[in-house]
Scaffold this motif. Structure first.
Motif, PDB file in Angstrom:
ATOM      1  N   LEU A  31       3.086   1.612  -8.690  1.00 36.43           N
ATOM      2  CA  LEU A  31       2.413   2.511  -7.755  1.00 36.43           C
ATOM      3  C   LEU A  31       3.246   3.762  -7.496  1.00 36.43           C
ATOM      4  CD1 LEU A  31       0.994   0.086  -5.065  1.00 36.43           C
ATOM      5  CD2 LEU A  31      -0.264   1.937  -6.167  1.00 36.43           C
ATOM      6  N   SER A  35       1.997   7.324  -8.810  1.00 35.51           N
ATOM      7  CA  SER A  35       1.670   8.320  -7.791  1.00 35.51           C
ATOM      8  C   SER A  35       2.454   9.613  -8.026  1.00 35.51           C
ATOM      9  CB  SER A  35       1.988   7.754  -6.406  1.00 35.51           C
ATOM     10  OG  SER A  35       1.738   8.723  -5.410  1.00 35.51           O
ATOM     11  N   TYR A  78      -2.351   9.428   6.554  1.00 34.07           N
ATOM     12  CA  TYR A  78      -1.186   8.539   6.629  1.00 34.07           C
ATOM     13  C   TYR A  78       0.100   9.344   6.848  1.00 34.07           C
ATOM     14  CZ  TYR A  78      -4.476   5.149   4.773  1.00 34.07           C
ATOM     15  OH  TYR A  78      -5.573   4.342   4.590  1.00 34.07           O
ATOM     16  N   LEU A 149      -7.418   0.243  -5.679  1.00 31.75           N
ATOM     17  CA  LEU A 149      -6.356   0.747  -4.805  1.00 31.75           C
ATOM     18  C   LEU A 149      -6.839   0.804  -3.364  1.00 31.75           C
ATOM     19  CD1 LEU A 149      -5.070   3.626  -7.108  1.00 31.75           C
ATOM     20  CD2 LEU A 149      -3.816   1.547  -6.500  1.00 31.75           C
ATOM     21  N   ASN A 153      -5.315  -1.212  -0.229  1.00 34.64           N
ATOM     22  CA  ASN A 153      -4.952  -0.501   0.998  1.00 34.64           C
ATOM     23  C   ASN A 153      -5.669  -1.114   2.206  1.00 34.64           C
ATOM     24  OD1 ASN A 153      -3.666   1.353   2.545  1.00 34.64           O
ATOM     25  ND2 ASN A 153      -4.859   3.116   1.882  1.00 34.64           N
ATOM     26  N   VAL A 155      -6.625  -4.174   2.522  1.00 33.00           N
ATOM     27  CA  VAL A 155      -5.968  -5.449   2.820  1.00 33.00           C
ATOM     28  C   VAL A 155      -4.717  -5.219   3.660  1.00 33.00           C
ATOM     29  CG1 VAL A 155      -4.675  -7.360   1.785  1.00 33.00           C
ATOM     30  CG2 VAL A 155      -6.864  -6.685   0.808  1.00 33.00           C
ATOM     31  N   ILE A 156      -3.957  -4.208   3.301  1.00 35.83           N
ATOM     32  CA  ILE A 156      -2.725  -3.911   4.049  1.00 35.83           C
ATOM     33  C   ILE A 156      -3.054  -3.481   5.472  1.00 35.83           C
ATOM     34  CG2 ILE A 156      -0.729  -2.385   4.162  1.00 35.83           C
ATOM     35  CD1 ILE A 156      -0.758  -2.295   1.101  1.00 35.83           C
ATOM     36  N   TYR A 160      -1.933  -5.235   9.172  1.00 35.75           N
ATOM     37  CA  TYR A 160      -1.312  -4.615  10.347  1.00 35.75           C
ATOM     38  C   TYR A 160      -2.171  -4.815  11.590  1.00 35.75           C
ATOM     39  CZ  TYR A 160       2.352  -2.443   7.574  1.00 35.75           C
ATOM     40  OH  TYR A 160       3.432  -2.240   6.772  1.00 35.75           O
TER      41      TYR A 160
ATOM     42  N   LEU B  31      -3.860   6.684  -4.748  1.00 38.81           N
ATOM     43  CA  LEU B  31      -2.525   6.338  -5.233  1.00 38.81           C
ATOM     44  C   LEU B  31      -1.468   6.699  -4.192  1.00 38.81           C
ATOM     45  CD1 LEU B  31      -2.619   7.482  -8.951  1.00 38.81           C
ATOM     46  CD2 LEU B  31      -1.766   5.288  -8.126  1.00 38.81           C
ATOM     47  N   TYR B  32      -1.574   7.904  -3.693  1.00 33.00           N
ATOM     48  CA  TYR B  32      -0.627   8.447  -2.723  1.00 33.00           C
ATOM     49  C   TYR B  32      -0.588   7.560  -1.477  1.00 33.00           C
ATOM     50  CZ  TYR B  32       0.675  11.968   0.909  1.00 33.00           C
ATOM     51  OH  TYR B  32       1.214  12.659   1.973  1.00 33.00           O
ATOM     52  N   ALA B  33      -1.755   7.222  -0.959  1.00 26.45           N
ATOM     53  CA  ALA B  33      -1.832   6.424   0.258  1.00 26.45           C
ATOM     54  C   ALA B  33      -1.354   4.994  -0.003  1.00 26.45           C
ATOM     55  CB  ALA B  33      -3.268   6.423   0.788  1.00 26.45           C
ATOM     56  N   CYS B  34      -1.813   4.419  -1.101  1.00 27.55           N
ATOM     57  CA  CYS B  34      -1.479   3.022  -1.399  1.00 27.55           C
ATOM     58  C   CYS B  34       0.027   2.872  -1.636  1.00 27.55           C
ATOM     59  CB  CYS B  34      -2.265   2.568  -2.623  1.00 27.55           C
ATOM     60  SG  CYS B  34      -2.630   0.820  -2.634  1.00 27.55           S
ATOM     61  N   SER B  35       0.590   3.809  -2.347  1.00 22.99           N
ATOM     62  CA  SER B  35       2.024   3.742  -2.615  1.00 22.99           C
ATOM     63  C   SER B  35       2.810   3.784  -1.306  1.00 22.99           C
ATOM     64  CB  SER B  35       2.424   4.915  -3.515  1.00 22.99           C
ATOM     65  OG  SER B  35       3.813   4.920  -3.722  1.00 22.99           O
ATOM     66  N   LYS B  36       2.415   4.668  -0.408  1.00 21.85           N
ATOM     67  CA  LYS B  36       3.124   4.769   0.871  1.00 21.85           C
ATOM     68  C   LYS B  36       2.959   3.508   1.704  1.00 21.85           C
ATOM     69  CE  LYS B  36       1.779   8.664   2.676  1.00 21.85           C
ATOM     70  NZ  LYS B  36       1.797   9.756   3.679  1.00 21.85           N
ATOM     71  N   GLU B  37       1.765   2.942   1.699  1.00 24.84           N
ATOM     72  CA  GLU B  37       1.515   1.761   2.521  1.00 24.84           C
ATOM     73  C   GLU B  37       2.242   0.536   1.966  1.00 24.84           C
ATOM     74  OE1 GLU B  37      -0.421   1.669   5.689  1.00 24.84           O
ATOM     75  OE2 GLU B  37       0.612   3.518   5.187  1.00 24.84           O
ATOM     76  N   VAL B  38       2.296   0.423   0.644  1.00 29.80           N
ATOM     77  CA  VAL B  38       3.040  -0.704   0.057  1.00 29.80           C
ATOM     78  C   VAL B  38       4.528  -0.551   0.379  1.00 29.80           C
ATOM     79  CG1 VAL B  38       3.790  -1.736  -2.113  1.00 29.80           C
ATOM     80  CG2 VAL B  38       1.374  -1.246  -1.736  1.00 29.80           C
ATOM     81  N   ARG B  40       5.697   0.788   2.916  1.00 29.91           N
ATOM     82  CA  ARG B  40       5.846   0.443   4.334  1.00 29.91           C
ATOM     83  C   ARG B  40       5.961  -1.067   4.528  1.00 29.91           C
ATOM     84  NH1 ARG B  40       2.414   0.859   9.494  1.00 29.91           N
ATOM     85  NH2 ARG B  40       0.519   1.054   8.275  1.00 29.91           N
ATOM     86  N   LEU B  41       5.270  -1.831   3.673  1.00 35.67           N
ATOM     87  CA  LEU B  41       5.376  -3.284   3.750  1.00 35.67           C
ATOM     88  C   LEU B  41       6.796  -3.743   3.413  1.00 35.67           C
ATOM     89  CD1 LEU B  41       2.108  -4.628   2.075  1.00 35.67           C
ATOM     90  CD2 LEU B  41       2.708  -4.672   4.497  1.00 35.67           C
ATOM     91  N   TYR B  42       7.420  -3.048   2.489  1.00 36.97           N
ATOM     92  CA  TYR B  42       8.779  -3.421   2.091  1.00 36.97           C
ATOM     93  C   TYR B  42       9.795  -3.108   3.185  1.00 36.97           C
ATOM     94  CZ  TYR B  42       7.931  -4.540  -2.823  1.00 36.97           C
ATOM     95  OH  TYR B  42       7.528  -5.150  -3.977  1.00 36.97           O
ATOM     96  N   TYR B  53      13.798   1.988   0.360  1.00 36.09           N
ATOM     97  CA  TYR B  53      13.023   1.602  -0.817  1.00 36.09           C
ATOM     98  C   TYR B  53      13.600   2.206  -2.091  1.00 36.09           C
ATOM     99  CZ  TYR B  53       9.324   0.829  -4.097  1.00 36.09           C
ATOM    100  OH  TYR B  53       8.633   0.431  -5.209  1.00 36.09           O
ATOM    101  N   VAL B 134       1.977 -11.549   1.861  1.00 34.79           N
ATOM    102  CA  VAL B 134       1.411 -10.645   2.863  1.00 34.79           C
ATOM    103  C   VAL B 134       0.013 -10.187   2.473  1.00 34.79           C
ATOM    104  CG1 VAL B 134       1.580  -8.279   3.723  1.00 34.79           C
ATOM    105  CG2 VAL B 134       3.542  -9.803   3.893  1.00 34.79           C
ATOM    106  N   THR B 135      -0.152  -9.804   1.200  1.00 32.00           N
ATOM    107  CA  THR B 135      -1.453  -9.282   0.795  1.00 32.00           C
ATOM    108  C   THR B 135      -2.505 -10.376   0.766  1.00 32.00           C
ATOM    109  OG1 THR B 135      -1.156  -9.676  -1.564  1.00 32.00           O
ATOM    110  CG2 THR B 135      -0.258  -7.626  -0.681  1.00 32.00           C
TER     111      THR B 135
END
Lengths: 169, 169
Positions: A31, A35, A78, A149, A153, A155-156, A160, B31-38, B40-42, B53, B134-135
């Motif tokens: 990802l 991205s 975001y 994707l 998102n 799901v994430i 939260y 992509l941009y949003a999903c990458s940032k949110e994933v 954030r999970l880390y 990260y 988590v997912t």
DNA sequence: TCCAATTTAATTGTATGCAATATAGTTGCG
DNA sequence: CGCAACTATATTGCATACAATTAAATTGGA
């Protein structure tokens, strides 16, 4: 410890092929890399408009909803005020938006497109098509990827929301 | 111009629903949003290890190939020296790596893991599984998504290779 | 051999991105 | 009303990211 022999010479395929931690096995890294690379494809096109990628997506949001407050804009993108405040000031200095306090609630700052900001939309119109051409992939496949994707998102986000329901302890 | 009436009141669903420029239709933004949110999970998991990260993925790369030069490390991570130099200095100050010039070619700086850097790998071992939990998504689906992202990335890389063959004009 | 072209890192400048804090405006409750 | 809790934005500090430039080492001919 299956790999207790770690020498400095970096034998390829010796140190982590069987590992869950291998870089190429990480969804997160796919990802992250994808991205950045897609953003890189946008760069030369956006440069012609004098925009960065983040400025571009901010305008995408505003073209849909002019006059949106910073908070809800950030929620869609975001991004928090730490990122948006300087970014919106920059867009204002470029003459693309105005930032005005809401008279009914002076806490809120509404972001309005200027004439130039509206006009930029027409110039950006050709960008999505150009990007599609570059990849040469099937539109169907790109759409499918986008939907997956967005589902991940979602799901994430759901994760939260669940957390905050339980009264974060 | 199908939407020549743009007022400030932001009627929902009036300004861009039919547009190619709609935010929710952009693969790039997904992509941009999903990458940032994933990422954030880390964050909370990595925080326990005292890592960001980017520091984490850099260590992933080094755990596979210890002693790699900055250049090839950057090529794998899609990062240049402008990002890596300060990041590697930080990892060095944290005692996780050493940075040493290659004696055969003094231009190259090789990044070696310290004992602590090696040890960190064991601590990180549980992270991929935790993220999966988590997912709550099917492992199969996450794998499939990763493969599609890697394929898109490969297409983009191929695009750049083609360009440079034609003698960039 | 000598030097121009190339390669590798580091540096500088600008733009994100996010956590933590500060500040101002609003709301709700006694 | 008065004030505590809450909300929206701004600010500060740190960590990416990347373009452009610089500096040092190496390489490849003439």
């Amino acid at each position: 410890m299956l790999d207790s022999h770690h020498d400095q010479t970096a034998m390829p395929g010796e140190q982590g092929d069987h590992s869950l931690l291998q870089l190429d096995h990480q969804l997160c890294f796919a990802l992250y890399a994808c991205s950045k690379e897609v953003t890189r494809l946008y760069r030369p096109l956006l440069q012609e408009l004098g925009l960065t990628y983040t400025q571009y997506v901010t305008l995408l949001a505003l073209w849909e909803r002019d006059g949106e407050p910073v908070k809800s804009l950030g929620s869609r993108l975001y991004l928090d005020s730490g990122t948006l405040t300087p970014l919106l000031k920059k867009l204002e200095s470029m003459g693309l938006v105005n930032r005005v306090r809401d008279r009914a609630d002076e806490r809120m700052l509404r972001v309005n497109l200027t004439e130039a900001g509206q006009a930029m939309r027409a110039k950006a119109g050709s960008i999505p098509r150009k990007l599609c051409e570059v990849t040469g992939m099937e539109l169907r496949d790109l759409e499918a990827l986008r939907l997956q994707l967005q589902q991940l998102n979602a799901v994430i986000q759901h994760h939260y929301e669940e957390d905050s329901e339980h009264g974060e302890d």
